[in-house]
Design an enzyme around this catalytic site. Structure first.
Site, PDB file in Angstrom:
ATOM      1  N   LYS A  81     -11.221  -1.793 -17.069  1.00  0.00           N
ATOM      2  CA  LYS A  81     -10.025  -0.972 -16.860  1.00  0.00           C
ATOM      3  C   LYS A  81     -10.234   0.053 -15.751  1.00  0.00           C
ATOM      4  CE  LYS A  81      -6.803   1.823 -19.668  1.00  0.00           C
ATOM      5  NZ  LYS A  81      -6.566   2.368 -21.027  1.00  0.00           N
ATOM      6  N   SER A 156      -2.059   1.610 -22.703  1.00  0.00           N
ATOM      7  CA  SER A 156      -2.216   1.658 -21.258  1.00  0.00           C
ATOM      8  C   SER A 156      -3.146   0.576 -20.704  1.00  0.00           C
ATOM      9  CB  SER A 156      -2.775   3.028 -20.862  1.00  0.00           C
ATOM     10  OG  SER A 156      -4.049   3.259 -21.443  1.00  0.00           O
ATOM     11  N   SER A 180      -3.991   2.418 -26.948  1.00  0.00           N
ATOM     12  CA  SER A 180      -3.998   1.813 -25.616  1.00  0.00           C
ATOM     13  C   SER A 180      -4.756   0.504 -25.510  1.00  0.00           C
ATOM     14  CB  SER A 180      -4.567   2.803 -24.594  1.00  0.00           C
ATOM     15  OG  SER A 180      -3.645   3.833 -24.334  1.00  0.00           O
TER      16      SER A 180
END
Length: 489
Positions: A81, A156, A180
């Site tokens: 990420k 996210s 997330s």
């Protein structure tokens, strides 16, 4: 094509590399070809380190030929990420203002992946500043839901989940403060693990400030995979205490609990004011039936002070951000982020420090109540969200709309507040009236996958993973092909 290497699980790839049935270069080449074919349609991986990754794969092959003992993930490609430090890459968090924030060193979790033999070959897209439940960011644009572009890919860790769903690597590393990892896993039909805080190191040298009090209790890194066995394998590789994270805890996981006669609490929201959407209820019932067939004893039960725990996450998290974090977001964020911050501040205005301190005191009481609950039922089966994944930008339409979404996300928030491990896992839902089976996949109905969340007490990740493996077993993962994107009927 049916057995192309990009389709293989991390566990299968690692075993085949170790047996010299396939080479690391062959694996990396297959994944990179899949990325070139599919990534332009979903925008999951904005930065692909092709040259460096092929070089790392060649070196990994040399290690295989040398006959040395190979680490557990040797030669396995995965993505990381964008808000996690990776040497030589921007820790941008999807924000234009941070596009030049280049990491000099790997975050501990990335260093552990490399030590385990994995090859971090790409950077996974995020919701801007990792603060939205939608999948858009100003720097790289929107991650499309690979099953149905009319819905969000989740936030996210959206790029991580979408990439895994499409075969752009067998796994990715995301993080979870209020859902997330688990919300994108739900939206994209993959497995997402939120570990117990402290189990996996959490630190970025590029951060300009330390985490606030509630962030220290809730922020975690964890794997996103297609297969439960891969999540277990990767979690074992990154589950270490490191000097950079002084909150790390040098413990292993609690042992497996045999399914025979193990009590499972099924939380459907009945009698609480929370009502699952039809797809969510169907997934819960299907998962409960699967667990019963495996020998678990499923009983409907409501965890204590559930709504209060979710509300307290909001109050403590936004207390932290009202003390300066929101100011930075307003200055550096896109119009969408500034709109979201405005809505949050309308509904969660700054409070006196005494209120926050009282909240932390109350958190201990909630922990005690949930500990007693999870002693009676070692496993909790509950929704990831009470509702289906949102439409794009639904979180920035109005303050009222945001509050409706916050309420729907309460299963994510309550468990985050308490620092409990949980696993989001896709489910073949039991059909209900109005639900139409999709041509695309057994677990895609009306253009979306379905899933549930399994929760246990701290360090009981194995308990969650064992149950998730039973639920995941009937799901034939078909791989999302985002061309053409499905539209709602």
């Amino acid at each position: 094509m049916t057995d192309a290497l990009w389709r293989w699980s991390a566990t299968r790839l690692a075993a085949a590399i170790r047996a010299r049935d396939v080479s690391c270069v062959e694996v990396m080449t297959s994944v990179l070809e899949r990325v070139r074919a599919v990534n332009p349609q979903i925008n999951a991986l904005p930065e692909v380190l092709e040259e460096a990754s092929l070089l790392a794969a060649r070196r990994a092959d040399d290690a295989v030929l040398s006959g040395i003992d190979l680490p557990p993930l040797h030669g396995v490609p995965l993505s990381v990420k964008l808000n996690i430090d990776q040497q030589g890459c921007a820790t941008s968090n999807g924000a234009v203002a941070l596009k030049d924030r280049i990491a000099r060193d790997d975050a501990p979790v990335v260093a552990l992946l490399r030590r385990a033999g994995a090859i971090p070959f790409a950077r996974a897209n995020v919701a801007e500043f990792s603060m939205r439940w939608d999948s858009d960011c100003a720097l790289h644009g929107r991650v499309s839901n690979p099953w149905n572009a009319a819905y969000t890919a989740g936030g996210s860790s959206s790029g991580s989940a979408a990439a895994v769903a499409c075969g752009l690597g067998p796994a990715s590393i995301g993080n979870d403060n209020g859902g997330s990892i688990r919300y994108p896993a739900l939206a994209c039909g993959v497995v997402g693990v939120r570990p117990t805080p402290g189990l996996v190191p959490f630190f970025n040298a590029t951060d300009s400030a330390e985490r606030g009090m509630i962030g220290q209790m809730t922020n975690v890194n964890g794997p996103i995979t297609r297969e439960v066995e891969d999540a277990r394998l990767i979690l074992g590789a990154i589950m270490r205490e490191t000097p950079d994270d002084p909150l790390g805890i040098p413990v292993g996981l609690a042992p497996s609990v045999p399914p025979a006669h193990t009590p499972v609490a099924l939380f459907t929201g009945d009698g609480t004011g929370f009502a699952p959407a039809p797809r969510v209820r169907a997934a819960l019932l299907a998962a409960a039936r699967t667990l019963q067939d495996a020998g678990y004893v499923v009983e409907e039960a409501t965890p204590p002070a559930f709504e209060e725990a979710a509300d307290l996450w909001c109050n403590l998290t936004y207390d932290d951000r009202n003390r300066g974090g929101f100011d930075m977001l307003v200055q550096a964020g896109s119009p969408a982020v500034r709109t979201l911050v405005g809505f949050i501040q309308q509904r969660f205005p700054p409070r006196e420090a005494a209120a926050a301190l009282a909240g932390f005191e109350r958190r201990l009481g909630l922990l005690r109540a949930w500990r007693r609950f999870l002693a009676r039922w070692p496993l909790l089966l509950m929704p990831v969200s009470w509702d289906d994944p949102i439409r794009p930008d639904a979180d920035i339409v109005s303050a009222d709309g945001l509050m409706t979404l916050v309420r729907a996300q309460s299963p994510l928030l309550a468990t985050s507040l308490l620092g409990l491990p949980s696993v989001a896992v896709p489910v073949v839902p039991m059909p209900e009236q109005g639900m139409v089976a999709s041509r695309m996949a057994p677990f895609v109905t009306d253009g979306l996958p379905a899933g549930v969340q399994l929760v246990s007490w701290r360090y009981r990740e194995t308990c969650c993973l064992d149950a998730a493996a039973h639920i995941r077993a009937p799901v034939r993962f078909p791989f999302a092909d985002p061309l053409p994107a499905m539209q709602p009927r």
